[in-house]
Write an enzyme that holds these catalytic residues in place. Sequence first.
Site, mmCIF file in Angstrom:
data_model
loop_
_atom_site.group_PDB
_atom_site.id
_atom_site.type_symbol
_atom_site.label_atom_id
_atom_site.label_comp_id
_atom_site.label_asym_id
_atom_site.label_seq_id
_atom_site.Cartn_x
_atom_site.Cartn_y
_atom_site.Cartn_z
ATOM 1 N N TYR A 106 -14.568 -38.214 -58.316
ATOM 2 C CA TYR A 106 -14.162 -36.881 -58.510
ATOM 3 C C TYR A 106 -13.487 -36.762 -57.204
ATOM 4 O O TYR A 106 -12.364 -36.151 -57.287
ATOM 5 C CB TYR A 106 -15.413 -35.974 -58.622
ATOM 6 C CG TYR A 106 -14.833 -34.486 -58.850
ATOM 7 C CD1 TYR A 106 -13.756 -33.971 -59.941
ATOM 8 C CD2 TYR A 106 -14.840 -33.535 -57.736
ATOM 9 C CE1 TYR A 106 -13.763 -32.817 -60.163
ATOM 10 C CE2 TYR A 106 -14.343 -32.185 -57.873
ATOM 11 C CZ TYR A 106 -13.621 -31.885 -59.050
ATOM 12 O OH TYR A 106 -13.292 -30.574 -59.246
ATOM 13 N N ILE A 161 -11.598 -21.196 -64.753
ATOM 14 C CA ILE A 161 -10.366 -21.028 -63.830
ATOM 15 C C ILE A 161 -9.392 -20.839 -64.722
ATOM 16 O O ILE A 161 -8.214 -20.007 -64.585
ATOM 17 C CB ILE A 161 -10.069 -21.792 -62.445
ATOM 18 C CG1 ILE A 161 -11.278 -21.600 -61.791
ATOM 19 C CG2 ILE A 161 -8.852 -21.291 -61.968
ATOM 20 C CD1 ILE A 161 -11.334 -22.456 -60.534
ATOM 21 N N GLY A 162 -9.016 -21.777 -65.614
ATOM 22 C CA GLY A 162 -7.965 -21.834 -66.493
ATOM 23 C C GLY A 162 -7.774 -20.653 -67.217
ATOM 24 O O GLY A 162 -6.507 -20.084 -67.519
ATOM 25 N N SER A 194 -9.405 -23.494 -71.860
ATOM 26 C CA SER A 194 -10.383 -23.249 -72.802
ATOM 27 C C SER A 194 -11.511 -22.537 -71.898
ATOM 28 O O SER A 194 -12.266 -22.035 -72.847
ATOM 29 C CB SER A 194 -10.928 -24.322 -73.326
ATOM 30 O OG SER A 194 -11.693 -25.242 -72.321
ATOM 31 N N LEU A 226 3.543 -22.516 -67.768
ATOM 32 C CA LEU A 226 2.397 -23.329 -68.572
ATOM 33 C C LEU A 226 1.256 -23.688 -67.709
ATOM 34 O O LEU A 226 1.295 -24.140 -66.594
ATOM 35 C CB LEU A 226 3.309 -24.697 -68.924
ATOM 36 C CG LEU A 226 2.430 -25.712 -69.914
ATOM 37 C CD1 LEU A 226 3.355 -26.395 -70.840
ATOM 38 C CD2 LEU A 226 1.540 -26.679 -69.038
ATOM 39 N N ILE A 227 0.057 -23.485 -68.263
ATOM 40 C CA ILE A 227 -1.167 -23.622 -67.714
ATOM 41 C C ILE A 227 -1.994 -24.831 -68.663
ATOM 42 O O ILE A 227 -2.080 -24.501 -69.914
ATOM 43 C CB ILE A 227 -1.803 -22.336 -67.394
ATOM 44 C CG1 ILE A 227 -1.179 -21.481 -66.925
ATOM 45 C CG2 ILE A 227 -3.323 -22.474 -66.599
ATOM 46 C CD1 ILE A 227 -1.878 -20.016 -66.789
#
Length: 296
Positions: A161, A25-26, A22, A17-18
């Site tokens: 961040y 990298i994903g 959208s 599961l990732i």
Amino acid sequence: MSSQVAHQPSGPSKVVLITGTSSGIGLAAAVAAGQAGWQVVATLRDPARAHALRTAAAEAGVELDIRRLDVVDEASVSAAIEAVIADHGRLDAVINNAGAGHLGTLENESVAEVRKVMEVNFFGVLNVSKAALPHLRATGGRLITVTSVGGVVGQPFNEAYCAAKFAVEGFMESLAPVAARLGVSVSVVEPGAVATEFVNNLGVDLEAEIAAAGPYADTLRAYLDRTVAQFLGSSAQTPHEAAMAVLEALTADRPAFRIQTSDWARGFTGTKLTDLDGSAVLGLTGGWVADPAPAG
């Protein structure tokens, strides 16, 4: 990087599961894992934004199981993972990739804004990891989190961040030996600059940010001039290149805990990891916000 792929699926596909697939990298990691033979559950907060993902998967000839998962919504996380177990019967790996960039400095933003950054980039990772761990224990699986070189080296105007990414790295580094005792491998992947992602992921008007920065305006412009050039320059990787490090964490026989995505990222994080008194890091990042040297 290691080229070992002993964890490649054989027989029935293993399930990964990732989150945050959208774009960037994903998306690249989802396609690469599918090409490596994994059953990929590619999740994103808004399924209406899955067009690029579907197109890339079709062009690569892989089938993805695309589902909604909002990492900051615990009910959404639980429902997504329960559905994966119901439909696929197992969960062998999780790749925490979802996150959001942020630009700002403390005096010019509210603490509520900082909390929001932490919610997405830190607590979102915890939500997914907590829900997944019982299933990863059952399969001797892998928990992989995409952090950033900003999880090792604090960077100007990225206070919130970097704080979130530092928190993720500290949490996972602390969890890793505990999880290993129960058969779960934990890794973090640290990208450097990835082409096109910095400005796009911030979702802000950079000139407007400078105009609103008050006494920080000149310092912010110096930082942005340097950073935008880096993200558009030769040191930036493509999302696919960065995703290869994620695939290493997923497939290598014994992946390292900390994996950088490039030689540049290894050199940059190495500055911090060998900097016992902090002077090397502050000397480096201080130069990013200094006025340029006069010509001549």
